[in-house]
Design a protein around this motif. Structure first.
Motif, PDB file in Angstrom:
ATOM      1  N   ILE A  27      25.566  50.892  23.212  1.00  0.00           N
ATOM      2  CA  ILE A  27      24.370  50.638  24.039  1.00  0.00           C
ATOM      3  C   ILE A  27      23.870  51.951  24.650  1.00  0.00           C
ATOM      4  CG2 ILE A  27      23.586  49.561  26.196  1.00  0.00           C
ATOM      5  CD1 ILE A  27      25.599  47.259  25.446  1.00  0.00           C
ATOM      6  N   LEU A  28      24.811  52.717  25.167  1.00  0.00           N
ATOM      7  CA  LEU A  28      24.427  53.985  25.800  1.00  0.00           C
ATOM      8  C   LEU A  28      23.844  54.963  24.775  1.00  0.00           C
ATOM      9  CD1 LEU A  28      27.450  54.191  28.211  1.00  0.00           C
ATOM     10  CD2 LEU A  28      25.068  54.314  28.943  1.00  0.00           C
ATOM     11  N   ASN A  29      24.408  54.936  23.552  1.00  0.00           N
ATOM     12  CA  ASN A  29      23.871  55.821  22.506  1.00  0.00           C
ATOM     13  C   ASN A  29      22.448  55.420  22.129  1.00  0.00           C
ATOM     14  OD1 ASN A  29      25.946  57.618  22.277  1.00  0.00           O
ATOM     15  ND2 ASN A  29      27.049  56.428  20.727  1.00  0.00           N
ATOM     16  N   GLU A  30      22.209  54.115  22.115  1.00  0.00           N
ATOM     17  CA  GLU A  30      20.858  53.641  21.807  1.00  0.00           C
ATOM     18  C   GLU A  30      19.868  54.108  22.873  1.00  0.00           C
ATOM     19  OE1 GLU A  30      19.501  49.386  21.019  1.00  0.00           O
ATOM     20  OE2 GLU A  30      21.446  49.538  20.008  1.00  0.00           O
ATOM     21  N   LEU A  31      20.280  53.965  24.128  1.00  0.00           N
ATOM     22  CA  LEU A  31      19.426  54.408  25.235  1.00  0.00           C
ATOM     23  C   LEU A  31      19.186  55.917  25.168  1.00  0.00           C
ATOM     24  CD1 LEU A  31      20.863  52.412  28.275  1.00  0.00           C
ATOM     25  CD2 LEU A  31      18.534  52.297  27.392  1.00  0.00           C
ATOM     26  N   GLU A  32      20.270  56.621  24.862  1.00  0.00           N
ATOM     27  CA  GLU A  32      20.201  58.083  24.796  1.00  0.00           C
ATOM     28  C   GLU A  32      19.215  58.525  23.719  1.00  0.00           C
ATOM     29  OE1 GLU A  32      22.193  60.092  26.836  1.00  0.00           O
ATOM     30  OE2 GLU A  32      21.264  61.892  26.022  1.00  0.00           O
ATOM     31  N   GLU A  33      19.260  57.791  22.610  1.00  0.00           N
ATOM     32  CA  GLU A  33      18.363  58.077  21.495  1.00  0.00           C
ATOM     33  C   GLU A  33      16.904  57.982  21.956  1.00  0.00           C
ATOM     34  OE1 GLU A  33      17.869  59.226  17.756  1.00  0.00           O
ATOM     35  OE2 GLU A  33      19.864  58.934  18.591  1.00  0.00           O
ATOM     36  N   LYS A  34      16.614  56.898  22.721  1.00  0.00           N
ATOM     37  CA  LYS A  34      15.235  56.688  23.183  1.00  0.00           C
ATOM     38  C   LYS A  34      14.895  57.584  24.356  1.00  0.00           C
ATOM     39  CE  LYS A  34      14.706  51.931  21.760  1.00  0.00           C
ATOM     40  NZ  LYS A  34      15.156  50.627  22.162  1.00  0.00           N
ATOM     41  N   ARG A  35      15.864  57.762  25.226  1.00  0.00           N
ATOM     42  CA  ARG A  35      15.612  58.562  26.435  1.00  0.00           C
ATOM     43  C   ARG A  35      16.708  59.606  26.596  1.00  0.00           C
ATOM     44  NH1 ARG A  35      14.010  53.552  27.520  1.00  0.00           N
ATOM     45  NH2 ARG A  35      11.916  53.308  28.368  1.00  0.00           N
ATOM     46  N   PRO A  36      16.556  60.739  25.930  1.00  0.00           N
ATOM     47  CA  PRO A  36      17.608  61.765  25.996  1.00  0.00           C
ATOM     48  C   PRO A  36      17.923  62.141  27.446  1.00  0.00           C
ATOM     49  CG  PRO A  36      15.967  62.329  24.342  1.00  0.00           C
ATOM     50  CD  PRO A  36      15.435  61.141  25.062  1.00  0.00           C
ATOM     51  N   GLY A  37      19.204  62.260  27.732  1.00  0.00           N
ATOM     52  CA  GLY A  37      19.603  62.640  29.088  1.00  0.00           C
ATOM     53  C   GLY A  37      20.065  61.448  29.919  1.00  0.00           C
ATOM     54  N   THR A  38      19.951  60.229  29.339  1.00  0.00           N
ATOM     55  CA  THR A  38      20.328  59.021  30.091  1.00  0.00           C
ATOM     56  C   THR A  38      21.775  59.073  30.584  1.00  0.00           C
ATOM     57  OG1 THR A  38      18.771  57.685  28.838  1.00  0.00           O
ATOM     58  CG2 THR A  38      20.567  56.505  29.926  1.00  0.00           C
ATOM     59  N   LYS A  39      22.700  59.427  29.679  1.00  0.00           N
ATOM     60  CA  LYS A  39      24.121  59.410  30.055  1.00  0.00           C
ATOM     61  C   LYS A  39      24.380  60.400  31.177  1.00  0.00           C
ATOM     62  CE  LYS A  39      25.510  58.787  25.297  1.00  0.00           C
ATOM     63  NZ  LYS A  39      26.158  59.437  24.168  1.00  0.00           N
ATOM     64  N   PHE A  40      23.802  61.565  31.010  1.00  0.00           N
ATOM     65  CA  PHE A  40      24.010  62.636  31.974  1.00  0.00           C
ATOM     66  C   PHE A  40      23.466  62.240  33.358  1.00  0.00           C
ATOM     67  CE2 PHE A  40      22.901  66.738  33.892  1.00  0.00           C
ATOM     68  CZ  PHE A  40      24.130  67.365  33.800  1.00  0.00           C
ATOM     69  N   LEU A  72      31.870  62.851  28.549  1.00  0.00           N
ATOM     70  CA  LEU A  72      30.719  62.189  29.203  1.00  0.00           C
ATOM     71  C   LEU A  72      30.550  60.743  28.727  1.00  0.00           C
ATOM     72  CD1 LEU A  72      28.212  62.752  31.089  1.00  0.00           C
ATOM     73  CD2 LEU A  72      26.959  63.245  29.017  1.00  0.00           C
ATOM     74  N   ASP A  73      30.739  60.508  27.434  1.00  0.00           N
ATOM     75  CA  ASP A  73      30.594  59.146  26.903  1.00  0.00           C
ATOM     76  C   ASP A  73      31.658  58.216  27.477  1.00  0.00           C
ATOM     77  OD1 ASP A  73      29.350  61.050  25.083  1.00  0.00           O
ATOM     78  OD2 ASP A  73      28.931  59.317  23.817  1.00  0.00           O
ATOM     79  N   ASP A  74      32.881  58.739  27.627  1.00  0.00           N
ATOM     80  CA  ASP A  74      33.958  57.919  28.209  1.00  0.00           C
ATOM     81  C   ASP A  74      33.592  57.505  29.628  1.00  0.00           C
ATOM     82  OD1 ASP A  74      35.583  58.261  25.965  1.00  0.00           O
ATOM     83  OD2 ASP A  74      36.434  60.119  26.749  1.00  0.00           O
ATOM     84  N   GLU A  75      33.117  58.492  30.400  1.00  0.00           N
ATOM     85  CA  GLU A  75      32.809  58.203  31.801  1.00  0.00           C
ATOM     86  C   GLU A  75      31.624  57.244  31.912  1.00  0.00           C
ATOM     87  OE1 GLU A  75      34.638  58.867  34.212  1.00  0.00           O
ATOM     88  OE2 GLU A  75      33.527  59.146  36.082  1.00  0.00           O
ATOM     89  N   ALA A  76      30.578  57.485  31.100  1.00  0.00           N
ATOM     90  CA  ALA A  76      29.397  56.619  31.174  1.00  0.00           C
ATOM     91  C   ALA A  76      29.753  55.185  30.771  1.00  0.00           C
ATOM     92  CB  ALA A  76      28.286  57.167  30.280  1.00  0.00           C
ATOM     93  N   SER A  77      30.591  55.013  29.744  1.00  0.00           N
ATOM     94  CA  SER A  77      30.920  53.646  29.326  1.00  0.00           C
ATOM     95  C   SER A  77      31.853  52.986  30.346  1.00  0.00           C
ATOM     96  CB  SER A  77      31.525  53.614  27.922  1.00  0.00           C
ATOM     97  OG  SER A  77      32.719  54.317  27.887  1.00  0.00           O
ATOM     98  N   PHE A  78      32.728  53.774  30.951  1.00  0.00           N
ATOM     99  CA  PHE A  78      33.599  53.255  32.014  1.00  0.00           C
ATOM    100  C   PHE A  78      32.744  52.756  33.189  1.00  0.00           C
ATOM    101  CE2 PHE A  78      35.391  54.508  36.167  1.00  0.00           C
ATOM    102  CZ  PHE A  78      36.589  53.823  36.200  1.00  0.00           C
ATOM    103  N   LEU A  79      31.734  53.547  33.554  1.00  0.00           N
ATOM    104  CA  LEU A  79      30.875  53.174  34.684  1.00  0.00           C
ATOM    105  C   LEU A  79      30.063  51.921  34.368  1.00  0.00           C
ATOM    106  CD1 LEU A  79      29.443  56.617  35.872  1.00  0.00           C
ATOM    107  CD2 LEU A  79      31.286  55.273  36.886  1.00  0.00           C
ATOM    108  N   LEU A  80      29.463  51.907  33.169  1.00  0.00           N
ATOM    109  CA  LEU A  80      28.620  50.765  32.818  1.00  0.00           C
ATOM    110  C   LEU A  80      29.445  49.479  32.821  1.00  0.00           C
ATOM    111  CD1 LEU A  80      25.897  49.682  31.943  1.00  0.00           C
ATOM    112  CD2 LEU A  80      26.450  50.279  29.586  1.00  0.00           C
TER     113      LEU A  80
END
Ligand code: Q46
Ligand code: ZN
Ligand code: ZN
Length: 310
Positions: free
Chosen positions: A234-247, A157-165
């Motif tokens: 960046i995505l991990n930071e967002l995820e920390e604040k708003r769980p479920g962001t990557k998904f 999931l992290d690979d795909e989210a960072s690829f998309l961003l």
């Protein structure tokens, strides 16, 4: 903290949904999620022959381990890139992983088949650009030559989210049209699937540790992964604040992918004059780059007992 389902101590805290799980219930959760991903996106059937591309790293090792455990018919392929100690170590890990999994392992060493390792070719192209081309070609050609129905890779999931961003930031619509857990096969391109598509990198690491899979942690010396690492941070930071962001980001993308598909022109493909594989020009990018006069074939002799070293 105790496991949500039993009285044992928690092994991991999942952030989304927030849950504490013991080691056994985490393993169960992880495998069920892979199975659900396979079903939701219609990635694989149990009667298909699947080639898992294993690098020696955690993601591909976990992919092979779980697919095998879930009863899929897998064999593994390791491509030794000829990058000094790094490649030697990667191959050693790949062998150990396949021993643990109990899956057949095929090895293609590019220095043996092409004469040079990655980074040794005199070219202006950066190593990663022709490395990617070479890996993709060999994976597909190996699968095609040996009648595999699918190639499974370890993207999470992290690979795909960072690829998309990253591709959204640059509006690379052509790449954005090609994301997702399934790339259907067509022509001589074998279907590609990503069974770990909905699992985070953190979950993959925790699973590898839980089942005792050892993997290479060193980075390839040519890696210039700063961009990917920035995106992931960046995505991990967002995820920390708003769980479920990557998904949510990745699921949303799958719904909107059509927007990018309309932008991409369908290129007419013909057969490469050298290897016969699909190509937009007279000679495919792989044969052109490596200056091949004859096609490479990877047909495995099925009578061989030990599949290693093919
Ligand atoms: S592309 Fe580049 Fe990787 Fe190939 S040369 Fe190394 S860093 S291995 S994912
Ligand atoms: Zn439990
Ligand atoms: Zn070719």
């Amino acid at each position: 903290m105790k496991c949500k389902f039993c009285s044992k101590e928690a092994y991991i805290k999942l952030h989304y949904p927030k849950t504490y799980l013991c080691i056994d219930h985490f393993i169960e959760y992880f495998e069920r999620k892979v199975q659900r991903t396979i079903e939701r996106y219609k990635l694989l059937r149990k009667d298909e022959k699947v080639l898992v591309a294993i690098s020696g790293g955690k993601d591909s090792a976990v992919t092979a381990y779980v697919l095998n455990k879930l009863g899929y018919n897998i064999e593994c392929l390791h491509i030794n890139l000829g990058i000094g100690e790094y490649s030697k170590k990667s191959e050693e890990f790949a062998k150990r992983q396949c021993d643990l999994i109990g899956a057949p392992l095929h090895i293609v060493r590019i220095k043996e088949v092409l004469g040079y390792g990655i980074g040794e070719v005199k070219t202006r192209r950066p190593p990663c650009s022709y490395c990617g081309l070479t890996k993709r070609y060999i994976m597909n050609k190996f699968a095609y030559d040996n009648n595999f129905d699918a190639i499974a890779t370890g993207h999470n999931l992290d690979d795909e989210a960072s690829f998309l961003l990253n591709n959204l930031l640059h509006w690379n619509t052509e790449y954005l049209a090609k994301g997702g857990p399934l790339l259907p096969g067509e022509n001589k391109f074998v279907k590609k699937v990503k069974p770990l598509y909905e699992l985070t990198e953190r979950e993959v690491v925790a699973y590898a540790l839980a089942v005792g899979l050892d993997y290479i942690v060193e980075e390839c010396p040519h890696a210039r992964g700063a961009t990917t690492l920035d995106m992931k941070a960046i995505l991990n930071e967002l995820e920390e604040k708003r769980p479920g962001t990557k998904f949510t980001f990745v699921r949303g993308y799958l719904k909107k992918r059509g927007l990018f598909e309309v932008e991409v022109e369908k290129k007419e493909l013909r057969e490469c004059k050298i290897c016969g594989m699909p190509s937009s020009g007279e000679i495919c990018a792989f044969c052109r780059f490596w200056g091949l006069k004859e096609p490479l074939t990877f047909k495995v002799d099925r009578d061989e007992d030990n599949l290693r070293g093919t």
